[in-house]
Every structure is written in C-alpha cells, then in structure tokens.
Design an enzyme around this catalytic site. Structure first.
Site, PDB file in Angstrom:
ATOM      1  N   GLU A  39       0.876  -1.176   0.000  1.00  0.00           N
ATOM      2  CA  GLU A  39       0.000   0.000   0.000  1.00  0.00           C
ATOM      3  C   GLU A  39       0.905   1.216   0.000  1.00  0.00           C
ATOM      4  O   GLU A  39       1.631   1.453   0.968  1.00  0.00           O
ATOM      5  CB  GLU A  39      -0.918   0.033   1.221  1.00  0.00           C
TER       6      GLU A  39
ATOM      7  N   CYS B  85      -1.918   9.068   3.922  1.00  0.00           N
ATOM      8  CA  CYS B  85      -2.077   8.743   2.502  1.00  0.00           C
ATOM      9  C   CYS B  85      -3.419   9.225   1.967  1.00  0.00           C
ATOM     10  O   CYS B  85      -3.531   9.568   0.790  1.00  0.00           O
ATOM     11  CB  CYS B  85      -1.978   7.227   2.299  1.00  0.00           C
TER      12      CYS B  85
END
Length: 388
Positions: free
Chosen positions: A228, A262
């Site tokens: 990720e 993020c």
C-alpha cells in the site's frame, strides 16, 4: 547504528535502541515459525477469544498508548485515542467474522468435489510506517493472526516504542509468545529478512521507493507481497457545491494526522466561478486551527513527525512558490524552538509542473488549482501519484 526515538515537539531523545544482530533476527524468525506450527492448528474460536482480549487491553491502555504516539511522532492526544479505539474495533471485527471469511467456498464443477480453501501461509513480515503506528499494524495483524499466521514486525525506526508496546499487547492477551514479534532493526535489514526461507510473505505500507525495494526483494525470492503506497488525492469542487460544508470537509481532511496521511486531501481542484470564495473561506478556517504540543487536549495540529520530513515539505512549497504559486497563509517555519518542526500553509494556484502538484505532499499544505468542470478530470490525472 543506534535506533533513536525522538520527540518531534522538543527534539528530546526519548529512547535509544540497539539494533538486533542478524543472528538475533534469525533466531526470532525461527521461534515464530515454530509457534506457527502450533498456532495454525488452533481453532478459530480460540484465536477469537484472544483477539477480543487484545481489544480489551487496547481500550484499558488507550490513554497511555495515545501519549506514546504523541511523544514518538507528534500525534495529538484525541487523534491517538481514536486510533486505539479503531484498533480495538478491528480486533473485534475479525474475531467475529474470521470463521466465516475462512470457511471453504464450494465451487460447482464436474469433479466429485471442488472448493476454494483458505489456509495460513506461515511467518509474515510486516514493514509498517510511523504515521498511524498502532492502526497500520493492527489492520494487518488482526486478520493475519486470526487466519493462523505468525508475524514479525519491522516498524518505522522513530516509533520503536509503539512497536514493542504492540508486541506486549498480544503477549499479555494470551497469544503464544512468538506468534507476534517485533524486530528492532533498520530498513537496511529488510532485504535479508525477506530472503529468509521461513518468511513466507511480506506486506508493506510506505513510500514508492520503499515499495519498489520490497517488491524487488520479494519477487527475487518468489514470495507473495501486498503493498500500500502513497497517493495524491484530488478534491474536485464544482460550482454547485455548498461552500460552507465543503470547506469544512476540505480543511479537516487536509489536517488528518497533521496532514501526514495517505488519504488526506492533497489537491483541491476548484472551478473559476467559486475559486476566490473557496480560497477565502479555506484560509480563514485553516487559520483558526490550533497548533501546539500534542499532549495538550485542545490541539488540532501537532508537529511534523521528523525534522527531515518538515524540511522536505517546506522545500516542495518553496519551489512551488518559485514557479508561481501565491501564499495565502503560513508557508514559513515557526521560529519558536519547540515548534521549529511544524508548518501550516495554503497556496493558490499551483502551476501543473510544481512539486506540490506532481508529488504527494505530506503535511498541512494545499494548492487549489484553477479548473473548469470539463478540465477537472484532466487536472486530476495530471500526476503520476493519483488516488491512494
């Protein structure tokens, strides 16, 4: 090299850790593999009971864990407590649902019996970041352990105290001692750990360069990998938007974890008709947010997690200004000694070639871009780093 935990609000060294030797790392991985052999044969209800106990410990110690995050990476206390509650929730979620998730799935074929089976892999290496030091680990560990795997954690060096605290939670909840272990090592040790035969898979949350390095090592060793990586999430604001609620959402999203997330809003793409009104409201609301010591209860923003991260962010903004961006708020490093690590800023508009548009910028900054509704999609996809 000694691993140091440094308070980002004060620059004080909190703890120094001696990195484990290669032999120590291999011993821990070997112990984890032995634990896996027994753990993988336990019943899912047994694992679920322990996972619920881990959730209970997290809630009991939420205040202390939130303080630890505030000290090690600057997360405001309220956000830290919310993170711990989320970790407790994910433990309970997989405790409740894992048995159904892991059940065989019957497949209709012309064979006598066909089914999809879900079996544990073995020892999983997790390489985790500092920005959500508990959540990033628990969202991997809860499903991984419930599936019958063992885990070794290589956490970010600046949150080693959090990493060891997480290991203690699982141990004190009754999990076998070596089913979840923390490796006190730097990033330079990761490739060798991936190549260890007992490590069957690796997961990473982190930057693009870190992802490339881990994917390369895992591919070379033919091991399963889950990555990720970062993003540069666009917020497209069109003319029919309710500005009051829109700006509130934009500011709050930009400030998630002091901007170090993020999924925090990175780019605001605002149509010409409402751009000036958006900018005015945005800068005014951002100016009301309180930046201060993360251990104080009414703080909206803590410091950036490390001084090098602050400097990288400030450099992106300075280069954007050099290319035509106009500052609406902040964009200077505070002179106060204890807040020399903090930044808050808003700019307009940023040319498409500027660093804050082309790269994922972590921190409290935004760069409203001028756009029509028709060109919004083009501007949204004008960077290689797109949606997280």
């Amino acid at each position: 090299m000694t691993i140091e935990s440094v308070n980002p609000a004060t620059g004080e060294t909190l703890e120094r850790y001696e990195p484990m030797s290669g032999a120590e790392v291999q011993e821990i991985i070997g112990l984890a593999e032995k634990s896996f052999a027994d753990w993988s044969r336990t019943s899912v209800p047994h694992r679920a009971a322990l996972m619920r106990d881990a959730a209970g410990l997290l809630r009991e110690r939420a205040r202390g864990f939130a303080e630890l995050m505030a000290l090690e990476m600057g997360k405001p206390l309220a956000q830290g407590r919310a993170e711990i509650e989320k970790c407790a929730w994910v433990c309970e979620y997989y405790a409740e649902h894992a048995e159904g998730f892991l059940a065989d799935e019957i497949a209709a074929t012309d064979a006598s019996r066909s089914y999809v089976a879900f079996r544990p892999l073995g020892v999983i290496l997790a390489v985790m970041p500092w920005n959500f030091p508990f959540w990033q680990v628990f969202r991997f560990a809860a499903p991984g352990l419930m599936a019958g795997n063992a885990a070794v954690l290589k956490h970010a060096s600046n949150v080693m105290g959090c990493a060891l605290a997480i290991e203690a939670v699982f141990r004190e909840a009754g999990f076998p001692e070596h089913v979840f272990r923390t490796l006190v090592v730097g990033s330079g040790a990761v490739r060798a750990i991936i190549q260890t035969p007992q490590v069957r898979a690796v997961t990473l949350t982190g930057s693009g360069p870190a992802g490339r390095a881990v994917a390369s090592a895992a591919g070379e060793a033919l091991k399963k990998t889950v990555l990720e990586l970062g993003g540069s999430d666009p917020y497209v604001v069109l003319e029919d938007a309710d500005l009051a609620s829109t700006v509130d959402t934009c500011v709050n999203s930009r400030l998630i974890n002091s901007g170090q997330s993020c999924i925090a809003a990175k780019r605001f793409i605002v149509v010409d008709a409402i751009r000036e009104a958006f900018e005015e409201r945005y800068a005014a609301l951002m100016a009301t947010k309180r930046m201060g010591p993360p251990l104080e209860g009414d703080v909206d923003l803590g410091p950036q997690a490390r001084v090098d991260l602050r400097d990288e962010l400030h450099d992106q903004v300075v280069r954007s200004i050099d290319r035509g961006a106009r500052v609406l708020l902040g964009a200077t490093v505070p002179e106060e000694a204890r807040w020399r690590r903090s930044l808050r800023r808003a700019m307009r508009p940023t040319p498409s070639a500027s660093p804050t548009t082309r790269r994922s910028a972590w921190g409290r900054q935004c760069s409203p871009a001028t756009s029509t509704a028709e060109s919004a999609l083009r501007v949204t996809h004008s960077t290689r780093v797109r949606v997280s």
